[in-house]
Design a protein around this motif. Structure first.
Motif, PDB file in Angstrom:
ATOM      1  N   LEU A 239     126.277  81.166  69.369  1.00  0.00           N
ATOM      2  CA  LEU A 239     126.213  80.396  68.532  1.00  0.00           C
ATOM      3  C   LEU A 239     127.450  81.337  67.646  1.00  0.00           C
ATOM      4  CD1 LEU A 239     124.399  78.051  67.095  1.00  0.00           C
ATOM      5  CD2 LEU A 239     125.606  78.108  69.604  1.00  0.00           C
ATOM      6  N   ALA A 240     127.382  82.775  67.520  1.00  0.00           N
ATOM      7  CA  ALA A 240     127.438  83.834  66.139  1.00  0.00           C
ATOM      8  C   ALA A 240     129.235  84.034  67.010  1.00  0.00           C
ATOM      9  CB  ALA A 240     127.381  84.928  66.617  1.00  0.00           C
ATOM     10  N   LEU A 241     130.098  84.064  66.049  1.00  0.00           N
ATOM     11  CA  LEU A 241     131.805  85.009  66.344  1.00  0.00           C
ATOM     12  C   LEU A 241     131.310  86.131  66.812  1.00  0.00           C
ATOM     13  CD1 LEU A 241     133.408  82.949  63.536  1.00  0.00           C
ATOM     14  CD2 LEU A 241     134.545  82.063  65.898  1.00  0.00           C
ATOM     15  N   PRO A 242     132.416  86.901  67.717  1.00  0.00           N
ATOM     16  CA  PRO A 242     132.304  88.214  67.665  1.00  0.00           C
ATOM     17  C   PRO A 242     132.892  88.306  66.077  1.00  0.00           C
ATOM     18  CG  PRO A 242     133.585  87.589  69.197  1.00  0.00           C
ATOM     19  CD  PRO A 242     133.174  86.070  68.380  1.00  0.00           C
ATOM     20  N   LEU A 243     131.759  90.129  65.858  1.00  0.00           N
ATOM     21  CA  LEU A 243     132.406  90.816  63.962  1.00  0.00           C
ATOM     22  C   LEU A 243     133.252  91.745  64.462  1.00  0.00           C
ATOM     23  CD1 LEU A 243     128.924  90.762  63.863  1.00  0.00           C
ATOM     24  CD2 LEU A 243     130.292  90.012  62.272  1.00  0.00           C
ATOM     25  N   ARG A 244     134.235  91.536  63.821  1.00  0.00           N
ATOM     26  CA  ARG A 244     135.486  92.160  64.078  1.00  0.00           C
ATOM     27  C   ARG A 244     137.221  92.435  63.426  1.00  0.00           C
ATOM     28  NH1 ARG A 244     137.326  89.537  69.505  1.00  0.00           N
ATOM     29  NH2 ARG A 244     138.813  91.877  70.124  1.00  0.00           N
ATOM     30  N   GLN A 245     137.683  92.911  63.047  1.00  0.00           N
ATOM     31  CA  GLN A 245     138.089  92.956  61.899  1.00  0.00           C
ATOM     32  C   GLN A 245     139.267  92.121  61.416  1.00  0.00           C
ATOM     33  OE1 GLN A 245     141.030  95.372  59.488  1.00  0.00           O
ATOM     34  NE2 GLN A 245     138.892  94.535  59.058  1.00  0.00           N
ATOM     35  N   ASP A 246     140.170  91.522  63.296  1.00  0.00           N
ATOM     36  CA  ASP A 246     140.276  90.110  62.910  1.00  0.00           C
ATOM     37  C   ASP A 246     139.701  88.586  63.422  1.00  0.00           C
ATOM     38  OD1 ASP A 246     139.796  90.947  65.372  1.00  0.00           O
ATOM     39  OD2 ASP A 246     141.470  90.449  66.208  1.00  0.00           O
ATOM     40  N   GLY A 247     138.632  89.234  62.026  1.00  0.00           N
ATOM     41  CA  GLY A 247     137.725  87.698  61.979  1.00  0.00           C
ATOM     42  C   GLY A 247     137.846  86.885  61.054  1.00  0.00           C
ATOM     43  N   VAL A 248     137.783  85.858  60.928  1.00  0.00           N
ATOM     44  CA  VAL A 248     137.638  84.597  60.376  1.00  0.00           C
ATOM     45  C   VAL A 248     138.833  85.074  58.447  1.00  0.00           C
ATOM     46  CG1 VAL A 248     136.297  82.865  61.053  1.00  0.00           C
ATOM     47  CG2 VAL A 248     136.030  83.435  59.343  1.00  0.00           C
ATOM     48  N   GLN A 249     138.194  86.100  58.152  1.00  0.00           N
ATOM     49  CA  GLN A 249     138.992  85.867  56.642  1.00  0.00           C
ATOM     50  C   GLN A 249     140.012  86.537  56.430  1.00  0.00           C
ATOM     51  OE1 GLN A 249     136.758  85.426  54.120  1.00  0.00           O
ATOM     52  NE2 GLN A 249     134.712  84.539  55.586  1.00  0.00           N
ATOM     53  N   THR A 250     140.544  86.016  55.470  1.00  0.00           N
ATOM     54  CA  THR A 250     142.416  85.970  55.682  1.00  0.00           C
ATOM     55  C   THR A 250     142.525  86.495  54.190  1.00  0.00           C
ATOM     56  OG1 THR A 250     141.941  84.059  54.099  1.00  0.00           O
ATOM     57  CG2 THR A 250     142.962  83.571  56.494  1.00  0.00           C
ATOM     58  N   GLY A 251     141.562  87.294  53.776  1.00  0.00           N
ATOM     59  CA  GLY A 251     141.484  88.147  52.228  1.00  0.00           C
ATOM     60  C   GLY A 251     142.186  86.620  50.826  1.00  0.00           C
ATOM     61  N   LEU A 252     141.797  85.506  50.899  1.00  0.00           N
ATOM     62  CA  LEU A 252     142.019  84.750  49.842  1.00  0.00           C
ATOM     63  C   LEU A 252     140.219  84.888  49.427  1.00  0.00           C
ATOM     64  CD1 LEU A 252     142.699  81.201  51.782  1.00  0.00           C
ATOM     65  CD2 LEU A 252     144.145  83.174  50.390  1.00  0.00           C
ATOM     66  N   ILE A 253     139.130  85.478  49.823  1.00  0.00           N
ATOM     67  CA  ILE A 253     138.326  85.682  48.377  1.00  0.00           C
ATOM     68  C   ILE A 253     137.774  87.102  48.211  1.00  0.00           C
ATOM     69  CG2 ILE A 253     135.530  85.225  49.037  1.00  0.00           C
ATOM     70  CD1 ILE A 253     136.440  82.856  50.812  1.00  0.00           C
ATOM     71  N   PRO A 254     138.502  87.529  47.278  1.00  0.00           N
ATOM     72  CA  PRO A 254     137.871  89.025  46.991  1.00  0.00           C
ATOM     73  C   PRO A 254     137.072  89.594  48.137  1.00  0.00           C
ATOM     74  CG  PRO A 254     139.350  87.826  45.132  1.00  0.00           C
ATOM     75  CD  PRO A 254     139.016  86.261  46.634  1.00  0.00           C
ATOM     76  N   GLY A 255     136.929  90.932  48.447  1.00  0.00           N
ATOM     77  CA  GLY A 255     135.913  91.512  48.924  1.00  0.00           C
ATOM     78  C   GLY A 255     135.644  90.862  50.119  1.00  0.00           C
ATOM     79  N   ARG A 256     135.091  89.334  50.854  1.00  0.00           N
ATOM     80  CA  ARG A 256     134.695  89.103  51.892  1.00  0.00           C
ATOM     81  C   ARG A 256     135.093  89.838  53.085  1.00  0.00           C
ATOM     82  NH1 ARG A 256     132.343  83.256  52.689  1.00  0.00           N
ATOM     83  NH2 ARG A 256     131.360  83.510  50.161  1.00  0.00           N
ATOM     84  N   ILE A 257     135.099  91.275  53.272  1.00  0.00           N
ATOM     85  CA  ILE A 257     136.361  91.740  54.393  1.00  0.00           C
ATOM     86  C   ILE A 257     136.112  91.415  55.587  1.00  0.00           C
ATOM     87  CG2 ILE A 257     137.211  92.890  52.636  1.00  0.00           C
ATOM     88  CD1 ILE A 257     135.761  95.810  54.194  1.00  0.00           C
ATOM     89  N   ASN A 258     136.772  91.332  56.171  1.00  0.00           N
ATOM     90  CA  ASN A 258     136.556  91.456  57.786  1.00  0.00           C
ATOM     91  C   ASN A 258     135.484  92.970  58.048  1.00  0.00           C
ATOM     92  OD1 ASN A 258     136.950  89.125  58.874  1.00  0.00           O
ATOM     93  ND2 ASN A 258     139.113  89.472  58.690  1.00  0.00           N
ATOM     94  N   PRO A 259     134.891  93.227  59.726  1.00  0.00           N
ATOM     95  CA  PRO A 259     134.036  94.636  59.193  1.00  0.00           C
ATOM     96  C   PRO A 259     134.954  94.914  60.021  1.00  0.00           C
ATOM     97  CG  PRO A 259     133.016  92.455  60.458  1.00  0.00           C
ATOM     98  CD  PRO A 259     133.879  91.324  60.161  1.00  0.00           C
ATOM     99  N   LEU A 260     134.788  95.798  59.225  1.00  0.00           N
ATOM    100  CA  LEU A 260     135.054  97.390  59.615  1.00  0.00           C
ATOM    101  C   LEU A 260     134.570  98.225  60.260  1.00  0.00           C
ATOM    102  CD1 LEU A 260     137.869  99.291  59.891  1.00  0.00           C
ATOM    103  CD2 LEU A 260     137.191 100.378  57.586  1.00  0.00           C
ATOM    104  N   HIS A 261     134.785  98.563  61.461  1.00  0.00           N
ATOM    105  CA  HIS A 261     133.781  99.220  62.997  1.00  0.00           C
ATOM    106  C   HIS A 261     134.536 100.243  62.899  1.00  0.00           C
ATOM    107  CE1 HIS A 261     132.781  99.907  66.860  1.00  0.00           C
ATOM    108  NE2 HIS A 261     131.501  99.775  65.943  1.00  0.00           N
ATOM    109  N   THR A 262     133.882 101.536  62.577  1.00  0.00           N
ATOM    110  CA  THR A 262     134.626 103.192  63.052  1.00  0.00           C
ATOM    111  C   THR A 262     133.049 103.399  63.461  1.00  0.00           C
ATOM    112  OG1 THR A 262     133.382 104.072  60.919  1.00  0.00           O
ATOM    113  CG2 THR A 262     135.953 102.823  60.920  1.00  0.00           C
TER     114      THR A 262
END
Lengths: 313, 313, 313, 313
Positions: free
Chosen positions: C52-75
């Motif tokens: 039931l989980a979405l893949p964790l990725r930079q183009d996840g569901v966050q759009t920038g509207l909620i400051p600080g709640r950034i999509n996963p930056l995987h390095t």
């Protein structure tokens, strides 16, 4: 698609490989000789300072188009904490995660390769996940202070209707534009100078439109590296996200100016520099030459670095 | 435990609240007047540059003792990636996570509070998780360029046996030490100067011993803020992790110099500055006064900032 | 604006403060009694698993509207590095920076406060920069396994024209909707169940439209907490970013369902759960009840946590 | 130094390449067939739950020895913020930076390569800075639920003097040890099982000694992969940082068990699992077989993932 013959011709004409020795890792920053720095300091007359960095914040210039180049996420790790007990001195601390090239920054020499090579013939493979840029890392750069010259192309070239002071998005800045701006500046660009080229594109971001700022964008033409090479400048910076005109002038030839500057010439580049206040001050003071301090943060293995440049008049 | 009377007496004597207006957020950086900057530039004679920042890396000076203040984690987000297809120009990009005060840095004015107050009477509560330092943030600091003066206390005071050029860990740098170093420097510290105080403690870190570097540590005595206040300097930096002597001189009075400088005087402080090469150059050139460029990175809401300071001779 | 009387009336009716003792920090997760878990396991018949989980990725569901709640930056921090010399076994390692509530996640009990209080009367001030949620942190949550029940509201309520299986953005899911979905499920929601409410809103994100997914969004009505309270469920999750209808039903009353669930009931909430495959499997298998494993990652002081929930049939 | 013949002999004997097709990216997780999951659920009798994850915190098990694998840095991005105005519902949010393999985790199949190859013959070069593990990424793993079997080797083998329940650091866990622990368990390990091997090494970390925990460390012998291969288990996890004995049994042959499991067998491995409470519960309940839920977080391109495993009795 291989790089076209036109690119390779230009590459040959501006190439600096071997010029400062086979082991050189700093390229045109070698031109920051003591006498250059001394003469740069001698340009200071009033002591007026102008900052050129954008504030580092979550709503910075990155729009998400370049994966991984995230705007600074600044978080507090302590707020008025009293580490030694109630009533004692309290401390606040913070941390940041950001792309090294997210805001006002220098592109280091390891940022770009072509045909498997970095500047001075280093193998592209010397950039690794574990060590970053094991050659040509930004930490190798010496302190960056020199004479700065503003070439205010946005001032000498007519903008789009209703947008004075901003080049149209499809405008490639040419050597002729640089000549005209140099004439306005009343100064001759010379060896070791750091040239700041203003397009006015930053106005979009400052007005709140990140997407318009990002691209399409005016920027340097593929013909300008020869101009910089002829004058032997130490570095070039401007007020755009893409540095060079984007989309590019020649169909299918992407990022040629990056490749010529970073790989062939070994010349670092500055992007996202805020030149708006600087342009106003230059016009007001009637001079476009100043002392510039713009030392990179020494990230070991960095392909670039945030920078907080300052012009001193 | 409430702060003792001795602290409050000192606080009164060095307090600058209201001096630059009720709304002031930059404190002693107000002293960086144009004429100060101009005269600083006039000190440049040879153009020789000396960098004062430690490299930013995972094995930096932090040992884990200060939670959250992590050494830089530098990661590549792209390595020789060809965003426009095979055979085109390739790019490498990177990102970093780090404590803003992990390496060579400035403490900003929001870093410390006492008795519920920050500099100029701002409430400690103006530091928030969401906005960071909503008052006195490091992004408010103007460009930091001025005359730098090295006070090489490690040179004028005998070190521990066998460690010339390094103060013993239990050595609190006193006003008398500063006087002696000023005499060695052959220069008088004056308004707007940025004073660099060398203890030699950095030698531990440069020799690979982070724990010995961290603490116990020599550092400024509680008596020195008055010295700096009397001379009206713009900022002070040194070559230690703790800045002031640690453990402290007065039992139970932790971080008094931080509180006096940041809260009472509104004076930023530099820590983890590498003054070893600088000391050698000063001795060699026979002068301890130079142009200093040390502008903070403008992190919005930052309680501090990494900095890559440069001395120009 | 103070919270209206209507909110306080509802709050009283669903309040669980003190129910599991004055020191309780897990709220309705107390309902996950051994017999509940045992009966949940007994629902397994075929062994079919649905993630039931979405893949964790930079183009996840966050759009920038909620400051600080950034999509996963995987390095990557190492790529095929040979730590013990050439020709030896090679390792690749990686790191991530992300908002704990950026993707498929649980809201922990410290995520929301109102009137200065968290669940069970804990002071809102127990959330600190240094320690995070020093009370009610997500690491306090026990293993989360129970009976899951899918209430497929999107299936029992007509969607907008041309969008079967997706509630209109202005649709507040009501108790009557839940009743209808329960009837479809052919099962009675009971104490300790974890209820998954499908709105179909996830279809927007899965189709590539993050902005449409974010808001306006259908979601739970302010009337549903009483429904969950009456059945004494352990937790509720759905397939939206906002969880409750957004913008809210009552002008000026923002996030009332969050406040009722997290603060009054002490019930964690799941957001951004991908229920699309689950809905198809439930329809195919003809059953809406299953074993659910959805343990939070034990971030100390976390106000929430990513989760990778699994339904087992 | 090339891998020795002994390694290649073992590699041949346990190799699973092609067994589940040329395109397979999940290896032995293919063994988690529906009937395996169904029978695993049937082991649940009491509903008692035991968590196996260490708390995620700055003082986690990483000591800095593995560059980049940093302990979780948890920071608040908002604390009781009222996004919709004073007096409204307040929210707290947080973010984290961490090594994916910093705490209790799964090694994914892309974590290790040898001789230029990953599992199933994929090129090592398919791990890239930009995309991470573009093949064999942890997000490819299906939900991980199966029968868990604790092999409590620390219980069946005498510990060092005064340390019952902890293997000596120089103890390589052998097939004979596994046989003895299986006999204690009173159960036969079979296809699709997830085997948890307890060494007791975690006791060091739980007692506050991270360095002693890290290494030297007991761990699996190079002879155990054949044992796991013969029984066709789906995965193996233990309670150490290094998983296999470290330093290794054969001079110069580093990480052979990693290479055999991940590259040859295509079997994921769990490390830093806390098996202390589990061992106590198994002894108390008189059974070593249970339902195990341990689904990886689906980081796209991840070479591993944190996991919060739960045993259900």
């Amino acid at each position: 698609m291989p790089l076209p013959a036109e690119f390779h011709d230009l590459a040959k004409r501006v190439n600096n490989w071997g010029r400062w020795g086979a082991d050189d890792e700093i390229g045109t920053l070698n031109l920051l000789a003591p006498e250059v720095v001394r003469e740069a300091a001698a340009t200071v007359r009033t002591g007026r300072r102008v900052p050129l960095a954008l504030p580092l914040r979550q709503d910075g210039v990155q729009t998400g188009l370049i994966p991984g180049r995230i705007n600074p996420l600044h978080t507090m790790t302590a707020i008025n904490q009293e580490p030694f007990g109630p009533g004692t001195v309290a401390t606040s601390d913070d941390a940041v995660t950001m792309g090294l090239q997210a805001g006002t920054h220098w592109d280091g020499l390891a940022h770009v390769s072509h045909s498997g090579r970095l500047y001075n013939g280093r193998p592209a493979a010397s950039v690794t996940a574990h060590g970053g840029a094991t050659a040509l890392g930004i930490e190798k750069a010496p302190p960056i202070v020199s004479r700065g010259v503003l070439l205010d192309v946005a001032r000498v070239r007519p903008g789009a209707a209703g947008q004075p002071g901003r080049l149209p998005a499809q405008h490639a800045v040419t050597p002729e534009d640089l000549d005209a701006a140099e004439e306005l500046a009343g100064a001759t660009v010379r060896s070791g100078d750091i040239v700041l080229v203003r397009t006015g594109q930053m106005g979009h971001y400052l007005a709140g439109d990140r997407d318009a700022y990002a691209f399409p964008s005016p920027g340097l033409s593929i013909r300008t590296p020869e101009w910089f090479h002829a004058r032997d400048v130490a570095a070039v910076a401007n007020d755009t996200l893409t540095f060079e005109i984007f989309p590019p002038e020649i169909d299918g030839l992407w990022m040629p100016v990056h490749a010529l500057h970073l790989v062939e010439m070994g010349m670092i580049q500055g992007q996202n520099w805020n030149l708006e206040e600087l342009a106003a001050v230059c016009a007001e003071e009637g001079r476009y030459v100043f002392f510039l301090a713009a030392t990179a943060e020494p990230f070991v293995g960095g392909s670039g670095s945030p920078v907080a440049p300052v012009a001193v008049f």
